[in-house]
Design a protein around this motif. Structure first.
Motif, PDB file in Angstrom:
ATOM      1  N   UNK A 195       0.791  -1.218   0.000  1.00 34.85           N
ATOM      2  CA  UNK A 195       0.000   0.000   0.000  1.00 34.85           C
ATOM      3  C   UNK A 195       0.823   1.268   0.000  1.00 34.85           C
ATOM      4  N   UNK A 196       2.158   1.117   0.017  1.00 36.76           N
ATOM      5  CA  UNK A 196       3.044   2.285   0.033  1.00 36.76           C
ATOM      6  C   UNK A 196       4.420   1.867  -0.470  1.00 36.76           C
ATOM      7  N   UNK A 197       5.355   2.828  -0.414  1.00 31.26           N
ATOM      8  CA  UNK A 197       6.732   2.570  -0.844  1.00 31.26           C
ATOM      9  C   UNK A 197       7.668   2.925   0.305  1.00 31.26           C
ATOM     10  N   UNK A 198       8.595   2.024   0.611  1.00 32.96           N
ATOM     11  CA  UNK A 198       9.621   2.335   1.599  1.00 32.96           C
ATOM     12  C   UNK A 198      10.752   3.085   0.904  1.00 32.96           C
ATOM     13  N   UNK A 199      10.735   4.406   1.070  1.00 34.87           N
ATOM     14  CA  UNK A 199      11.768   5.215   0.424  1.00 34.87           C
ATOM     15  C   UNK A 199      13.156   4.850   0.930  1.00 34.87           C
ATOM     16  N   UNK A 200      13.251   4.606   2.219  1.00 39.19           N
ATOM     17  CA  UNK A 200      14.550   4.292   2.803  1.00 39.19           C
ATOM     18  C   UNK A 200      15.129   3.020   2.197  1.00 39.19           C
ATOM     19  N   UNK A 201      14.316   1.989   2.097  1.00 37.21           N
ATOM     20  CA  UNK A 201      14.781   0.731   1.511  1.00 37.21           C
ATOM     21  C   UNK A 201      15.154   0.917   0.039  1.00 37.21           C
ATOM     22  N   UNK A 202      14.315   1.633  -0.710  1.00 36.02           N
ATOM     23  CA  UNK A 202      14.574   1.838  -2.128  1.00 36.02           C
ATOM     24  C   UNK A 202      15.873   2.592  -2.341  1.00 36.02           C
ATOM     25  N   UNK A 203      16.077   3.678  -1.601  1.00 38.08           N
ATOM     26  CA  UNK A 203      17.269   4.494  -1.799  1.00 38.08           C
ATOM     27  C   UNK A 203      18.537   3.788  -1.328  1.00 38.08           C
ATOM     28  N   UNK A 204      18.422   2.972  -0.289  1.00 39.60           N
ATOM     29  CA  UNK A 204      19.578   2.190   0.162  1.00 39.60           C
ATOM     30  C   UNK A 204      20.006   1.215  -0.934  1.00 39.60           C
ATOM     31  N   UNK A 205      19.031   0.521  -1.516  1.00 42.00           N
ATOM     32  CA  UNK A 205      19.341  -0.435  -2.591  1.00 42.00           C
ATOM     33  C   UNK A 205      19.982   0.263  -3.784  1.00 42.00           C
ATOM     34  N   UNK A 206      19.422   1.390  -4.193  1.00 41.02           N
ATOM     35  CA  UNK A 206      19.967   2.132  -5.341  1.00 41.02           C
ATOM     36  C   UNK A 206      21.356   2.682  -5.021  1.00 41.02           C
ATOM     37  N   UNK A 207      21.535   3.168  -3.794  1.00 44.88           N
ATOM     38  CA  UNK A 207      22.838   3.724  -3.405  1.00 44.88           C
ATOM     39  C   UNK A 207      23.932   2.676  -3.531  1.00 44.88           C
ATOM     40  N   UNK A 208      23.716   1.506  -2.948  1.00 45.27           N
ATOM     41  CA  UNK A 208      24.764   0.491  -2.941  1.00 45.27           C
ATOM     42  C   UNK A 208      24.950  -0.156  -4.314  1.00 45.27           C
ATOM     43  N   UNK A 209      23.942  -0.072  -5.168  1.00 44.69           N
ATOM     44  CA  UNK A 209      24.095  -0.615  -6.511  1.00 44.69           C
ATOM     45  C   UNK A 209      24.857   0.343  -7.416  1.00 44.69           C
ATOM     46  N   UNK A 210      24.640   1.638  -7.251  1.00 43.89           N
ATOM     47  CA  UNK A 210      25.163   2.627  -8.190  1.00 43.89           C
ATOM     48  C   UNK A 210      26.421   3.335  -7.692  1.00 43.89           C
ATOM     49  N   UNK A 211      26.390   3.831  -6.475  1.00 50.27           N
ATOM     50  CA  UNK A 211      27.391   4.791  -6.015  1.00 50.27           C
ATOM     51  C   UNK A 211      28.803   4.223  -5.845  1.00 50.27           C
ATOM     52  N   UNK A 212      29.005   3.065  -5.185  1.00 50.80           N
ATOM     53  CA  UNK A 212      30.394   2.610  -4.978  1.00 50.80           C
ATOM     54  C   UNK A 212      31.185   2.469  -6.275  1.00 50.80           C
ATOM     55  N   UNK A 213      30.632   1.788  -7.266  1.00 51.75           N
ATOM     56  CA  UNK A 213      31.353   1.604  -8.535  1.00 51.75           C
ATOM     57  C   UNK A 213      31.534   2.935  -9.259  1.00 51.75           C
ATOM     58  N   UNK A 214      30.531   3.773  -9.192  1.00 53.91           N
ATOM     59  CA  UNK A 214      30.600   5.078  -9.859  1.00 53.91           C
ATOM     60  C   UNK A 214      31.671   5.962  -9.223  1.00 53.91           C
ATOM     61  N   UNK A 215      31.699   6.018  -7.901  1.00 52.92           N
ATOM     62  CA  UNK A 215      32.696   6.854  -7.224  1.00 52.92           C
ATOM     63  C   UNK A 215      34.111   6.299  -7.411  1.00 52.92           C
ATOM     64  N   UNK A 216      34.244   4.980  -7.487  1.00 55.63           N
ATOM     65  CA  UNK A 216      35.558   4.409  -7.770  1.00 55.63           C
ATOM     66  C   UNK A 216      36.030   4.839  -9.150  1.00 55.63           C
ATOM     67  N   UNK A 217      35.121   4.846 -10.116  1.00 57.60           N
ATOM     68  CA  UNK A 217      35.481   5.281 -11.464  1.00 57.60           C
ATOM     69  C   UNK A 217      35.861   6.759 -11.469  1.00 57.60           C
TER      70      UNK A 217
END
Length: 373
Positions: free
Chosen positions: A71-93
Motif C-alpha cells: 500500500x506504500x513505498x519504503x523510500x529508505x529501503x529503495x534508496x539504500x538499494x539504489x545507493x549500494x548498486x550505483x554509487x560505490x562503482x561510480x565513485x571508484x570510477x
C-alpha cells in the motif's frame, strides 16, 4: 508484473547484453578502429535508449508491486538499494578519472561537483570537456531513481493514479516538444558542419534530462500496464514473438529516420520512436510465449551482470590498451586490438564485481536486514 523469474531473467538479460554491446561498438568509433566498426556501430547510441527503457520498466515494476503488496513505498529501503548498486562503482570510477590521468580517454574533465551531484548532463561541452562524457546517462538515471518513487507516493493514494498512463504520455510528449522548440530556437540556425553545431546539439538536445524522457517513460508505461492491466498482460504473453517482429520492424524504421542522427526529424521524433521500438522488444522479452524469454545463455547473462561496470570503465580501458599497443609499435586499428580491448573491458567488469559490487552488496544486505525494511 511478471511473476516467473526465469522469464524475466533470460529475456531481459539478452537485452541488457545487447545494450552494452551496442554502446561499446558506438564508443569504440572514437578510438582507432577497423573500418567496419563505423558501419556496425553507427546506431550503437541506441543502446543507451535500450538501457533507459529497461530501467524504466524494471524500477517502476518493483515500485508498483510494492504499492500493491504494502500500500506504500519504503523510500529508505529503495534508496539504500539504489545507493549500494550505483554509487560505490561510480565513485571508484570517478577516483580513477580524477587521480590517474593515464586512465582518461581525453584531456579535460568537467568539474568534480557536476559528477558528484549527477548534474553533469546539463551544460556538458562534449567538444572541450568530453572526458567521461558517457556519465551523462547515469545522471539521468539517478535523477529518475530519486524522483519516481516520490512521484508515485504523491499520486498513489489520489484520484490521479488512475490517469497515470495519461500522465506518462504527457511527460513523453513534453520531452518531444522540448526537442522541437530547442531545435527551432537554438539549433536550426547553426551550420551543421561546424563544431559549434555538434556542441550545441549534444548540450541542448541529446544530454538534458527533460529532452530524454522517452525511454524511461516508455519503460514506466510498460511496467504500469503489466502490473495493472490483466488484458494487456494476457495479450503480451500470448503474442511474444509477434511483439519481437513488430519491434524489429519499427526499430528499422527508426534507424531510417535517424540515419542522420542530428537531423531535425531524428532529433525531434527519433528518440521517441527508438524508445517505442525497444518497448515492443522488451514486451517480447518478458512474454512467456517468446523464444527470448525461454532461451538461456551464459554469455548474455554474464554480459548483463557486468554491463554497469563495463559501461563505467570501458573508455578508460580501451584508451589504456591502445596506448600500450602504440608504445610497443603494435597495430591499434585492426580487429585483433578490438578483441583485446573488449576482453579488457570484460576483465575490468569482473574486477568491479569482485572487489566493489559484491562487498558492497553484502554491506547493503546487512543494513537492510538490521533495519528490517
Amino acid at each position: 508484473m511478471i511473476t516467473k523469474r526465469s522469464e524475466r531473467f533470460y529475456g531481459l538479460d539478452h537485452l541488457r547484453a545487447l545494450a552494452i554491446v551496442l554502446v561499446l561498438l558506438f564508443h569504440y568509433r572514437a578510438f582507432k578502429h577497423p573500418e567496419w566498426i563505423d558501419t556496425i556501430g553507427r546506431f550503437g547510441w541506441t543502446g543507451v535508449d535500450l538501457f533507459f527503457v529497461l530501467s524504466g520498466f524494471l524500477i517502476s515494476g518493483q515500485l508498483f508491486q510494492e504499492i500493491n503488496n504494502k500500500g506504500s513505498i519504503s523510500l529508505k529501503s529503495f534508496y539504500i538499494k539504489r545507493f549500494f548498486r550505483i554509487i560505490p562503482a561510480y565513485f571508484f570510477t570517478l577516483f580513477l578519472y580524477f587521480t590517474i590521468p593515464f586512465f582518461r580517454e581525453r584531456e579535460v574533465l568537467p568539474p568534480l561537483w557536476k559528477f558528484v551531484t549527477f548534474t553533469q548532463n546539463y551544460g556538458l561541452d562534449v567538444i572541450n570537456q568530453g572526458t567521461f562524457s558517457h556519465a551523462w546517462s547515469l545522471c539521468i538515471e539517478e535523477q529518475f531513481y530519486l524522483l519516481l518513487p516520490l512521484f508515485l507516493l504523491l499520486i498513489a493514494s489520489s484520484k490521479l493514479f488512475k490517469y497515470f498512463a495519461v500522465l506518462i504520455i504527457i511527460f513523453i510528449t513534453f520531452s518531444l516538444m522540448m526537442r522541437l522548440i530547442t531545435w527551432d530556437t537554438a539549433i536550426a540556425w547553426i551550420d551543421n558542419n561546424s563544431l559549434n553545431f555538434w556542441r550545441s546539439w549534444y548540450m541542448k538536445i541529446y544530454y538534458p534530462t527533460h529532452t530524454r524522457l522517452d525511454g524511461l517513460g516508455t519503460g514506466v508505461l510498460i511496467g504500469y500496464f503489466m502490473q495493472y492491466s490483466v488484458g494487456f498482460k494476457k495479450i503480451v504473453h500470448q503474442n511474444g514473438n509477434k511483439f519481437l517482429i513488430a519491434g524489429i520492424i519499427l526499430l528499422g524504421i527508426s534507424f531510417w529516420i535517424c540515419n542522420e542522427q542530428a537531423s531535425k526529424g531524428a532529433s525531434v521524433f527519433g528518440f521517441t520512436l527508438v524508445a517505442i521500438s525497444y518497448g515492443f522488444i522488451i514486451l517480447s522479452a518478458v512474454s512467456s510465449s517468446s523464444f527470448l524469454s525461454k532461451r538461456k545463455s551464459y554469455i548474455t547473462a554474464e554480459l548483463a551482470a557486468l554491463s554497469y561496470a563495463i559501461y563505467l570503465s570501458h573508455k578508460g580501458i580501451i584508451h589504456m590498451i591502445q596506448a600500450f599497443f602504440e608504445q610497443f609499435g603494435l597495430e591499434t586499428s585492426d580487429t585483433v586490438c578490438l578483441i583485446i580491448c573488449l576482453l579488457g573491458c570484460a576483465i575490468s567488469g569482473l574486477g568491479y564485481r569482485f572487489f566493489i559490487e559484491k562487498p558492497f552488496a553484502r554491506m547493503k544486505n546487512k543494513i537492510l536486514k538490521q533495519g528490517k525494511f
